[in-house]
Scaffold this motif. Sequence first.
Motif, PDB file in Angstrom:
ATOM      1  N   THR A 118     -17.043  37.276  45.081  1.00 56.67           N
ATOM      2  CA  THR A 118     -16.004  36.253  45.098  1.00 56.67           C
ATOM      3  C   THR A 118     -14.650  36.767  45.568  1.00 56.67           C
ATOM      4  O   THR A 118     -13.687  36.035  45.612  1.00 56.67           O
ATOM      5  CB  THR A 118     -15.817  35.637  43.709  1.00 56.67           C
ATOM      6  N   VAL A 120     -12.956  37.146  48.178  1.00 55.44           N
ATOM      7  CA  VAL A 120     -12.811  36.826  49.599  1.00 55.44           C
ATOM      8  C   VAL A 120     -11.676  35.824  49.764  1.00 55.44           C
ATOM      9  O   VAL A 120     -11.577  34.859  49.016  1.00 55.44           O
ATOM     10  CB  VAL A 120     -14.112  36.203  50.167  1.00 55.44           C
ATOM     11  N   ILE A 121     -10.846  36.075  50.718  1.00 54.16           N
ATOM     12  CA  ILE A 121      -9.802  35.115  51.076  1.00 54.16           C
ATOM     13  C   ILE A 121      -9.836  34.965  52.592  1.00 54.16           C
ATOM     14  O   ILE A 121      -9.893  35.946  53.330  1.00 54.16           O
ATOM     15  CB  ILE A 121      -8.406  35.620  50.642  1.00 54.16           C
ATOM     16  N   LYS A 122      -9.847  33.719  53.029  1.00 54.43           N
ATOM     17  CA  LYS A 122      -9.759  33.481  54.468  1.00 54.43           C
ATOM     18  C   LYS A 122      -8.563  32.594  54.719  1.00 54.43           C
ATOM     19  O   LYS A 122      -8.347  31.622  53.989  1.00 54.43           O
ATOM     20  CB  LYS A 122     -11.007  32.756  54.961  1.00 54.43           C
TER      21      LYS A 122
ATOM     22  N   VAL B  16     -21.721  31.037  42.645  1.00 55.02           N
ATOM     23  CA  VAL B  16     -20.448  31.230  43.332  1.00 55.02           C
ATOM     24  C   VAL B  16     -20.062  29.979  44.113  1.00 55.02           C
ATOM     25  O   VAL B  16     -20.830  29.491  44.942  1.00 55.02           O
ATOM     26  CB  VAL B  16     -20.521  32.444  44.284  1.00 55.02           C
ATOM     27  N   PHE B  72      -5.137  26.724  56.747  1.00 59.49           N
ATOM     28  CA  PHE B  72      -6.523  26.710  56.300  1.00 59.49           C
ATOM     29  C   PHE B  72      -6.681  27.860  55.312  1.00 59.49           C
ATOM     30  O   PHE B  72      -6.226  28.967  55.581  1.00 59.49           O
ATOM     31  CB  PHE B  72      -7.456  26.912  57.497  1.00 59.49           C
ATOM     32  N   GLN B  74      -9.547  29.582  52.511  1.00 57.76           N
ATOM     33  CA  GLN B  74     -10.858  29.580  51.882  1.00 57.76           C
ATOM     34  C   GLN B  74     -10.881  30.608  50.779  1.00 57.76           C
ATOM     35  O   GLN B  74     -10.375  31.716  50.945  1.00 57.76           O
ATOM     36  CB  GLN B  74     -11.947  29.901  52.911  1.00 57.76           C
ATOM     37  N   CYS B  75     -11.416  30.230  49.645  1.00 57.28           N
ATOM     38  CA  CYS B  75     -11.555  31.202  48.569  1.00 57.28           C
ATOM     39  C   CYS B  75     -12.894  30.960  47.866  1.00 57.28           C
ATOM     40  O   CYS B  75     -13.559  29.960  48.102  1.00 57.28           O
ATOM     41  CB  CYS B  75     -10.403  31.088  47.578  1.00 57.28           C
ATOM     42  N   LYS B  76     -13.258  31.923  47.053  1.00 57.24           N
ATOM     43  CA  LYS B  76     -14.500  31.796  46.294  1.00 57.24           C
ATOM     44  C   LYS B  76     -14.209  32.103  44.841  1.00 57.24           C
ATOM     45  O   LYS B  76     -13.280  32.854  44.534  1.00 57.24           O
ATOM     46  CB  LYS B  76     -15.532  32.799  46.813  1.00 57.24           C
ATOM     47  N   PHE B  77     -14.969  31.525  43.973  1.00 57.37           N
ATOM     48  CA  PHE B  77     -14.866  31.923  42.572  1.00 57.37           C
ATOM     49  C   PHE B  77     -16.211  31.711  41.904  1.00 57.37           C
ATOM     50  O   PHE B  77     -17.071  30.991  42.410  1.00 57.37           O
ATOM     51  CB  PHE B  77     -13.750  31.164  41.856  1.00 57.37           C
TER      52      PHE B  77
END
Lengths: 159, 105
Positions: A118, A120-122, B16, B72, B74-77
């Motif tokens: 997790t 990750v940053i875009k 995720v 823009f 984007q992230c994840k968790f």
Amino acid sequence: MKRRSLLKGSLTAGMAGVAATAGLLTPQMVMAAWPKAAFEAKGMNNAVKSLFGSEGLTASGDISIKAPPIAENGAVVNIAVSTSLKNVDSISILVEKNAQPLTSSFNLAAVTEPFIKTRVIKTRVKVAKTSSVIAVVKSGGKLYSAGREVKVTIGGCGG
Amino acid sequence: MASNTIRPRAWVDGDVATVKMLLTHPMETGLRKDKKTGKKIPAHYIETIKVEHNGKMVLDGLLGPAVSKNPFIQCKFSGAKAGDALKISWTDNKGDSDSKDATIS
């Protein structure tokens, strides 16, 4: 006696005035959470120091940056940062040769589970001229960084 | 501020969740000049972006003017499941803000 009460009265009014001023100030204090000095800082070291309070960056192989080697248009450069470091507090993206290097900083500390996938940053940033894009990851109170060069054929700042 | 400035997409893969968001915003640096008048265009950019998952903050981002126009992100968790509620909100340097609710698919 009358004078006393008058004094007391004005004192109370004075206090109320102070309270009102404090109340007025509150929204500005919330605004101050955005680190203006760090975003306006010139030069990598100043920006890092202003944002984190220290400038000791350790180069790390555990951070990967995906960026185009040649950016046709510097106004829109896709950047993806991922890291396998543990206890990541924040990921920040800086462009070394921009007048104001700090582009963005993402706080991930609120995510409790240490899920490596997790981190990750875009995002997309402006790159004024050919420069290194530096990712700074704050992990366990320490700063780690990695960089990647992006060649720019059309600048992202100015018209 | 014009409504509908946030276009989110969120999905979950295993445990995720991935959140993509496209924000509509000029992101003016304050350094650019208007070609007709020669005057500087005032700075106008998003300063903070927040993503909340079931009321818990999962991304607390600080943006500067060097983020591209119409940002823009984007992230994840982790720890999410389909149907969970997301709330995305931003504020800019002029005090404008917007927020949008989304569901993870």
